[in-house]
Write a protein that holds these residues in place. Structure first.
Motif, PDB file in Angstrom:
ATOM      1  N   ALA A   1       0.817  -1.217   0.000  1.00  0.00           N
ATOM      2  CA  ALA A   1       0.000   0.000   0.000  1.00  0.00           C
ATOM      3  C   ALA A   1       0.845   1.259   0.000  1.00  0.00           C
ATOM      4  O   ALA A   1       0.311   2.352   0.003  1.00  0.00           O
ATOM      5  CB  ALA A   1      -0.936  -0.007   1.201  1.00  0.00           C
ATOM      6  N   SER A   2       2.162   1.122  -0.030  1.00  0.00           N
ATOM      7  CA  SER A   2       2.994   2.315  -0.007  1.00  0.00           C
ATOM      8  C   SER A   2       2.861   3.119  -1.302  1.00  0.00           C
ATOM      9  O   SER A   2       3.172   4.300  -1.319  1.00  0.00           O
ATOM     10  CB  SER A   2       4.459   1.961   0.258  1.00  0.00           C
ATOM     11  OG  SER A   2       4.969   1.151  -0.770  1.00  0.00           O
ATOM     12  N   PHE A   3       2.363   2.503  -2.380  1.00  0.00           N
ATOM     13  CA  PHE A   3       2.191   3.243  -3.641  1.00  0.00           C
ATOM     14  C   PHE A   3       1.258   4.433  -3.445  1.00  0.00           C
ATOM     15  O   PHE A   3       1.544   5.543  -3.879  1.00  0.00           O
ATOM     16  CB  PHE A   3       1.666   2.321  -4.743  1.00  0.00           C
ATOM     17  CG  PHE A   3       1.342   3.059  -6.010  1.00  0.00           C
ATOM     18  CD1 PHE A   3       2.357   3.544  -6.822  1.00  0.00           C
ATOM     19  CD2 PHE A   3       0.032   3.291  -6.379  1.00  0.00           C
ATOM     20  CE1 PHE A   3       2.069   4.237  -7.986  1.00  0.00           C
ATOM     21  CE2 PHE A   3      -0.275   3.984  -7.534  1.00  0.00           C
ATOM     22  CZ  PHE A   3       0.756   4.457  -8.341  1.00  0.00           C
ATOM     23  N   GLY A   4       0.124   4.224  -2.782  1.00  0.00           N
ATOM     24  CA  GLY A   4      -0.838   5.300  -2.566  1.00  0.00           C
ATOM     25  C   GLY A   4      -0.275   6.420  -1.706  1.00  0.00           C
ATOM     26  O   GLY A   4      -0.427   7.598  -2.023  1.00  0.00           O
ATOM     27  N   VAL A   5       0.391   6.066  -0.619  1.00  0.00           N
ATOM     28  CA  VAL A   5       0.947   7.107   0.251  1.00  0.00           C
ATOM     29  C   VAL A   5       2.165   7.762  -0.387  1.00  0.00           C
ATOM     30  O   VAL A   5       2.448   8.925  -0.140  1.00  0.00           O
ATOM     31  CB  VAL A   5       1.252   6.604   1.681  1.00  0.00           C
ATOM     32  CG1 VAL A   5      -0.024   6.265   2.413  1.00  0.00           C
ATOM     33  CG2 VAL A   5       2.201   5.441   1.677  1.00  0.00           C
ATOM     34  N   GLU A   6       2.856   7.036  -1.239  1.00  0.00           N
ATOM     35  CA  GLU A   6       3.977   7.632  -1.981  1.00  0.00           C
ATOM     36  C   GLU A   6       3.460   8.729  -2.917  1.00  0.00           C
ATOM     37  O   GLU A   6       4.077   9.785  -3.037  1.00  0.00           O
ATOM     38  CB  GLU A   6       4.714   6.549  -2.781  1.00  0.00           C
ATOM     39  CG  GLU A   6       6.024   6.990  -3.366  1.00  0.00           C
ATOM     40  CD  GLU A   6       7.115   7.195  -2.333  1.00  0.00           C
ATOM     41  OE1 GLU A   6       7.839   8.212  -2.447  1.00  0.00           O
ATOM     42  OE2 GLU A   6       7.262   6.373  -1.424  1.00  0.00           O
ATOM     43  N   LYS A   7       2.310   8.477  -3.536  1.00  0.00           N
ATOM     44  CA  LYS A   7       1.688   9.513  -4.376  1.00  0.00           C
ATOM     45  C   LYS A   7       1.333  10.740  -3.538  1.00  0.00           C
ATOM     46  O   LYS A   7       1.544  11.870  -3.968  1.00  0.00           O
ATOM     47  CB  LYS A   7       0.422   8.962  -5.043  1.00  0.00           C
ATOM     48  CG  LYS A   7       0.672   8.213  -6.317  1.00  0.00           C
ATOM     49  CD  LYS A   7      -0.592   7.654  -6.922  1.00  0.00           C
ATOM     50  CE  LYS A   7      -1.611   8.714  -7.239  1.00  0.00           C
ATOM     51  NZ  LYS A   7      -2.824   8.183  -7.897  1.00  0.00           N
ATOM     52  N   LEU A   8       0.774  10.516  -2.348  1.00  0.00           N
ATOM     53  CA  LEU A   8       0.443  11.640  -1.460  1.00  0.00           C
ATOM     54  C   LEU A   8       1.689  12.448  -1.122  1.00  0.00           C
ATOM     55  O   LEU A   8       1.689  13.676  -1.210  1.00  0.00           O
ATOM     56  CB  LEU A   8      -0.170  11.132  -0.152  1.00  0.00           C
ATOM     57  CG  LEU A   8      -1.598  10.670  -0.161  1.00  0.00           C
ATOM     58  CD1 LEU A   8      -1.987  10.172   1.224  1.00  0.00           C
ATOM     59  CD2 LEU A   8      -2.526  11.770  -0.601  1.00  0.00           C
ATOM     60  N   LYS A   9       2.719  11.747  -0.728  1.00  0.00           N
ATOM     61  CA  LYS A   9       3.957  12.426  -0.341  1.00  0.00           C
ATOM     62  C   LYS A   9       4.537  13.208  -1.522  1.00  0.00           C
ATOM     63  O   LYS A   9       4.903  14.379  -1.386  1.00  0.00           O
ATOM     64  CB  LYS A   9       4.988  11.418   0.173  1.00  0.00           C
ATOM     65  CG  LYS A   9       6.314  12.047   0.516  1.00  0.00           C
ATOM     66  CD  LYS A   9       7.332  11.020   0.974  1.00  0.00           C
ATOM     67  CE  LYS A   9       8.668  11.692   1.213  1.00  0.00           C
ATOM     68  NZ  LYS A   9       9.686  10.741   1.648  1.00  0.00           N
ATOM     69  N   ASN A  10       4.628  12.566  -2.678  1.00  0.00           N
ATOM     70  CA  ASN A  10       5.222  13.225  -3.842  1.00  0.00           C
ATOM     71  C   ASN A  10       4.439  14.466  -4.254  1.00  0.00           C
ATOM     72  O   ASN A  10       5.026  15.492  -4.583  1.00  0.00           O
ATOM     73  CB  ASN A  10       5.318  12.246  -5.016  1.00  0.00           C
ATOM     74  CG  ASN A  10       6.376  11.194  -4.793  1.00  0.00           C
ATOM     75  OD1 ASN A  10       7.266  11.354  -3.965  1.00  0.00           O
ATOM     76  ND2 ASN A  10       6.272  10.097  -5.503  1.00  0.00           N
ATOM     77  N   PHE A  11       3.110  14.376  -4.226  1.00  0.00           N
ATOM     78  CA  PHE A  11       2.312  15.533  -4.597  1.00  0.00           C
ATOM     79  C   PHE A  11       2.478  16.652  -3.573  1.00  0.00           C
ATOM     80  O   PHE A  11       2.643  17.815  -3.931  1.00  0.00           O
ATOM     81  CB  PHE A  11       0.839  15.164  -4.761  1.00  0.00           C
ATOM     82  CG  PHE A  11       0.035  16.303  -5.302  1.00  0.00           C
ATOM     83  CD1 PHE A  11       0.003  16.550  -6.667  1.00  0.00           C
ATOM     84  CD2 PHE A  11      -0.647  17.152  -4.458  1.00  0.00           C
ATOM     85  CE1 PHE A  11      -0.715  17.619  -7.173  1.00  0.00           C
ATOM     86  CE2 PHE A  11      -1.371  18.236  -4.948  1.00  0.00           C
ATOM     87  CZ  PHE A  11      -1.402  18.466  -6.316  1.00  0.00           C
ATOM     88  N   ALA A  12       2.449  16.296  -2.296  1.00  0.00           N
ATOM     89  CA  ALA A  12       2.594  17.306  -1.241  1.00  0.00           C
ATOM     90  C   ALA A  12       3.943  17.996  -1.335  1.00  0.00           C
ATOM     91  O   ALA A  12       4.046  19.211  -1.120  1.00  0.00           O
ATOM     92  CB  ALA A  12       2.418  16.663   0.128  1.00  0.00           C
ATOM     93  N   CYS A  13       4.974  17.246  -1.674  1.00  0.00           N
ATOM     94  CA  CYS A  13       6.327  17.811  -1.738  1.00  0.00           C
ATOM     95  C   CYS A  13       6.536  18.721  -2.944  1.00  0.00           C
ATOM     96  O   CYS A  13       7.559  19.403  -3.025  1.00  0.00           O
ATOM     97  CB  CYS A  13       7.368  16.702  -1.695  1.00  0.00           C
ATOM     98  SG  CYS A  13       7.467  15.923  -0.066  1.00  0.00           S
ATOM     99  N   LEU A  14       5.585  18.760  -3.869  1.00  0.00           N
ATOM    100  CA  LEU A  14       5.659  19.732  -4.959  1.00  0.00           C
ATOM    101  C   LEU A  14       5.436  21.154  -4.436  1.00  0.00           C
ATOM    102  O   LEU A  14       5.840  22.123  -5.069  1.00  0.00           O
ATOM    103  CB  LEU A  14       4.607  19.418  -6.031  1.00  0.00           C
ATOM    104  CG  LEU A  14       4.819  18.136  -6.828  1.00  0.00           C
ATOM    105  CD1 LEU A  14       3.627  17.901  -7.753  1.00  0.00           C
ATOM    106  CD2 LEU A  14       6.115  18.192  -7.620  1.00  0.00           C
TER     107      LEU A  14
END
Length: 135
Positions: free
Chosen positions: A26-39
């Motif tokens: 499930a880290s794929f979904g939270v990785e997307k959250l992190k990557n978007f937030a870090c923009l």
């Protein structure tokens, strides 16, 4: 470039992502959250977002007790049918150890904001930075 003392001043965010070896990570979904937030440069300046990929049958309560010694701004849980009860118990432990920590649930089991009694609900990754505390 950030100095060591700048990194220590950043607010910590933990995103818990369960993983069942060979079936689901499930880290794929939270990785997307992190990557978007870090923009968002403000998010990068204020927060240190760490993903904790937790294998099934891991004692999450022990991990929480070790990680929540210092203040944490937010704890996010990737929630599925099979881990919802554990996530709620872990969230209660986090609130006990760190009452100022915001708790956020996401994932396929968080689809009914009325059932969860939450005031701010969105199912898209773009809303995550807006929901961060002190943002």
């Amino acid at each position: 470039m950030l100095k060591n003392e700048d990194i220590k001043l950043k607010k910590k965010i933990y995103l818990f992502a369960p993983s069942i070896v060979a079936l689901l990570d499930a880290s794929f979904g939270v990785e997307k959250l992190k990557n978007f937030a870090c923009l968002d440069p403000t998010v990068n300046k204020i927060f240190d977002i760490e993903i904790l990929s937790i294998p099934t049958y891991t004692n999450m309560k022990q991990i929480i007790k070790k990680r929540f010694i210092e203040p944490v701004a937010l704890a996010g849980f990737s929630t599925f049918l099979w881990n919802i009860r554990d996530n709620i118990e872990c969230a209660a432990l986090i609130k006990h150890l760190s009452p100022e920590t915001y708790i956020m649930f996401g994932g396929p089991q968080v689809s009914d904001p009325i059932h969860w009694n939450i005031s701010d609900f969105s199912d898209d990754v773009q809303s995550f930075p807006r929901l961060l505390p002190c943002k």
